[in-house]
Motif scaffolding. Structure first.
Motif, short mmCIF file in Angstrom:
data_model
loop_
_atom_site.label_atom_id
_atom_site.label_comp_id
_atom_site.label_asym_id
_atom_site.label_seq_id
_atom_site.Cartn_x
_atom_site.Cartn_y
_atom_site.Cartn_z
N PRO A 117 1.65 3.08 -8.34
CA PRO A 117 2.26 3.58 -7.09
C PRO A 117 2.93 4.94 -7.27
O PRO A 117 2.96 5.74 -6.33
CB PRO A 117 3.32 2.53 -6.76
CG PRO A 117 2.87 1.30 -7.45
CD PRO A 117 2.16 1.75 -8.70
N ASP A 162 11.24 4.59 -5.82
CA ASP A 162 10.98 3.38 -5.02
C ASP A 162 11.49 3.56 -3.58
O ASP A 162 10.84 3.17 -2.62
CB ASP A 162 11.63 2.15 -5.67
CG ASP A 162 10.90 1.73 -6.94
OD1 ASP A 162 9.71 2.07 -7.09
OD2 ASP A 162 11.54 1.08 -7.80
N ALA A 173 1.44 3.99 -0.87
CA ALA A 173 1.34 4.17 -2.33
C ALA A 173 1.53 2.86 -3.08
O ALA A 173 1.06 2.70 -4.21
CB ALA A 173 2.38 5.20 -2.81
N LYS A 174 2.19 1.92 -2.43
CA LYS A 174 2.47 0.64 -3.10
C LYS A 174 1.21 -0.10 -3.49
O LYS A 174 1.21 -0.89 -4.43
CB LYS A 174 3.30 -0.26 -2.17
CG LYS A 174 4.75 0.10 -2.15
CD LYS A 174 5.52 -0.94 -1.37
CE LYS A 174 6.53 -0.26 -0.50
NZ LYS A 174 7.13 -1.09 0.50
N ASP A 175 0.12 0.15 -2.73
CA ASP A 175 -1.12 -0.59 -3.01
C ASP A 175 -1.92 0.03 -4.14
O ASP A 175 -2.94 -0.52 -4.55
CB ASP A 175 -2.01 -0.62 -1.75
CG ASP A 175 -1.28 -1.27 -0.59
OD1 ASP A 175 -0.45 -2.16 -0.86
OD2 ASP A 175 -1.52 -0.87 0.58
N ILE A 233 9.15 5.91 -1.75
CA ILE A 233 7.86 5.25 -1.46
C ILE A 233 8.04 4.32 -0.26
O ILE A 233 7.27 4.35 0.70
CB ILE A 233 7.35 4.48 -2.70
CG1 ILE A 233 6.88 5.47 -3.77
CG2 ILE A 233 6.22 3.53 -2.31
CD1 ILE A 233 6.53 4.85 -5.12
#
Ligand code: AMP
Ligand code: MG
Length: 501
Positions: free
Chosen positions: A219, A203, A213-215, A206
């Motif tokens: 992710p 996390d 990548a969160k979307d 990211i």
């Protein structure tokens, strides 16, 4: 020198305790500044650092902890030459803290060679002056060549001698990176079965390096894909400059995709696919042409740590994945790792085609490139100089003269000219393109060695400064600097490099 306020904004220290050990640098007797990177300081928005007064020197030597700095040594593991070490960590480096620069990116400040940490094992936590000089020169040269890398903000001598084969002067490098998390950081937690830490680390990375990548649906899969892509791109760049990293252990592969750890690295002079410089790479594991596949091997190690995060079904969050799920996530990882080979090849082909003046890269060009590389190898031709002469109008004879069997080169050159004539750009366009990617100057081993010898043996940094200055503009022909273009004379050839630990 003086440092006004550096606005530290530390995030790594906010992660769980298992991520690091808080450790202060050990003071040194009599530090002196070798070089301060004013241009980098400006880019980082460090207008408060100036070269009058003494506290900046004390800061770069680890003698003074700046306000807001929270020094720590990071935890990590790693595969070294294929064998796993569960506990490595920053044994001779200390993260002083982070800043947010005017480009809105977060940068880490690290001292390398600033004394023992809880991760030092039998080591002294110090760095010899030689490796500091090498890292400063090569990492800053990489910047100018356009290769992602950690950077050098300052180099100092410590005024103390340290024991290596003999007693040598100590040095400290202040390194800047967009992040120091490595494949080995994930492995550290994975080998302990600490899933929570792996998730926290993923996390964190990211957020810091791969926010897009969160979307994605998953992710963590998107994160892994993006890390893989950056490595493919990075290693393709190394290959296109004849750069041999020398110690591609998983603890020396950055998640941010920067070149990190300039221990036994080297740029090749005369070309060989199997070239190795590192004195400790006995099996040639990290030879020039092995680098792409070692990159992939390291990424497989990263994938192994991330597999539990690839499981989509959150119903099972706290339970073991079913066999089907386990198989599915392995397949996801395998597909991404296969894609690495394809994207690496494409990046490499595009880079190499540009080096030959080809704006468009076709699969069939791989043979033309491959043939030239084989010819260079069989004819003892200098890699950088060959491409340099090919990039200069009217200098084909100089390129030809680098080959022991110039007739072989002629046959290749005919094919090359034929291929160039199929391009839509004209000759001037080909040369212009080639000159943006084929450097005039690289940090050649024998020049680095000369800078190190002068510094270590005579406390003379003029050789270092002169070389550094040339490497500031690697693509420009500089008057009176011909000697920096040339390969070493027989008695100047450096056959081995050392990591200096
Ligand atoms: P490297 O070969 O630089 O990637 O380092 C591998 C590991 O050895 C890392 O955990 C380093 O922190 C550690 N290490 C290397 N040199 C020293 C030293 N002089 N003192 C303590 N630890 C070291
Ligand atoms: Mg390392």
């Amino acid at each position: 020198m003086s440092i006004a306020k550096i606005q530290f904004n530390n995030s790594y220290v906010k992660l769980a305790d298992v991520f690091y050990s808080k450790t202060n640098p050990t003071t040194v007797k009599n530090p002196a500044l070798i070089k301060f990177n004013t241009a980098l300081a400006k880019d980082l928005g460090l207008t408060g650092i100036s070269t009058d007064g003494l506290d900046a020197l004390d800061f770069f030597a680890g003698n003074k902890i700046a306000e807001g700095s929270e020094p720590l040594a990071m935890a990590y593991a790693g595969h070294q030459f294929g064998g796993f070490s569960p506990k490595l960590g920053d044994g001779r480096a200390i993260l002083l803290g982070e800043i947010i620069a005017p480009d809105n990116l977060r940068y880490d400040f690290q001292l390398k060679g600033s004394g023992r940490t809880p991760w030092s094992r039998g080591g002294d936590g110090r760095s010899a002056l030689g490796p500091v000089i090498r890292e400063y020169l090569v990492s800053e040269a990489m910047v100018k060549l356009g290769v992602p890398t950690t950077r050098a903000l300052a180099a100092v001598t410590t005024g103390e001698e340290i024991a290596r084969n003999t007693l040598v002067p100590g040095g400290i490098l202040t390194r800047i990176a967009t992040g120091f998390v490595r494949v080995g950081t994930f492995q550290y937690f994975s080998s302990q079965g600490n899933q929570e830490a792996i998730k926290q680390l993923a996390d964190y990375e990211i957020d810091r390096h791969y926010p897009e990548a969160k979307d994605a649906t998953n992710p963590y899969v998107a994160f892994f894909e993006a890390v893989v892509d950056r490595q493919a791109k990075l290693i393709a760049q190394w290959m296109s400059f004849g750069f041999i990293h020398g110690v591609m252990n998983t603890d020396n592969m950055s998640i941010a995709g920067e070149t990190i750890d300039y221990g036994p690295c080297a740029f090749m002079d005369n070309f060989s696919h199997s070239r190795v410089y590192s004195s400790i790479d006995h099996q040639s594991r990290y030879a020039y042409s092995n680098q792409p596949k070692i990159g992939q091997w390291n990424l497989v190690r990263l994938a192994e740590t991330l597999l539990p995060l690839f499981v989509e079904n959150s119903e099972h969050e706290n339970t073991e994945a079913t066999d089907d799920e386990a198989q599915a996530v392995v397949k996801i990882a395998e597909d991404i790792l296969s894609a690495y080979s394809v994207s690496y090849h494409q990046y490499w082909l595009e880079n190499m085609c540009k080096k030959l003046g080809l704006a468009e890269a076709y699969e069939s060009d791989a043979a033309l490139v491959g043939e030239l590389l084989n010819l260079m190898e069989n004819n003892d031709a200098d890699f950088t100089l060959t491409f340099y002469y090919l990039s200069q109008e009217g200098q084909l004879p100089q390129a030809r003269a680098l080959f022991t069997k110039p007739e072989d080169f002629d046959m290749w050159a005919v094919k090359w000219q034929a291929r160039l004539s199929q391009e839509s750009i004209n000759d001037a366009g080909h040369y212009a393109l080639m000159q943006t990617v084929n450097p005039t100057y690289i940090p050649r081993n024998h020049q680095i060695e000369a800078a190190i010898r002068a510094a270590e043996d005579h406390n003379d940094f003029s050789v270092f400064h002169a070389l550094h200055e040339v490497l500031e503009n690697p693509f420009e022909l500089q008057e009176g600097k011909e000697k920096y273009m040339l390969p070493p004379e027989k008695d100047e050839v450096v056959h081995q490099t050392f990591c200096g630990t």
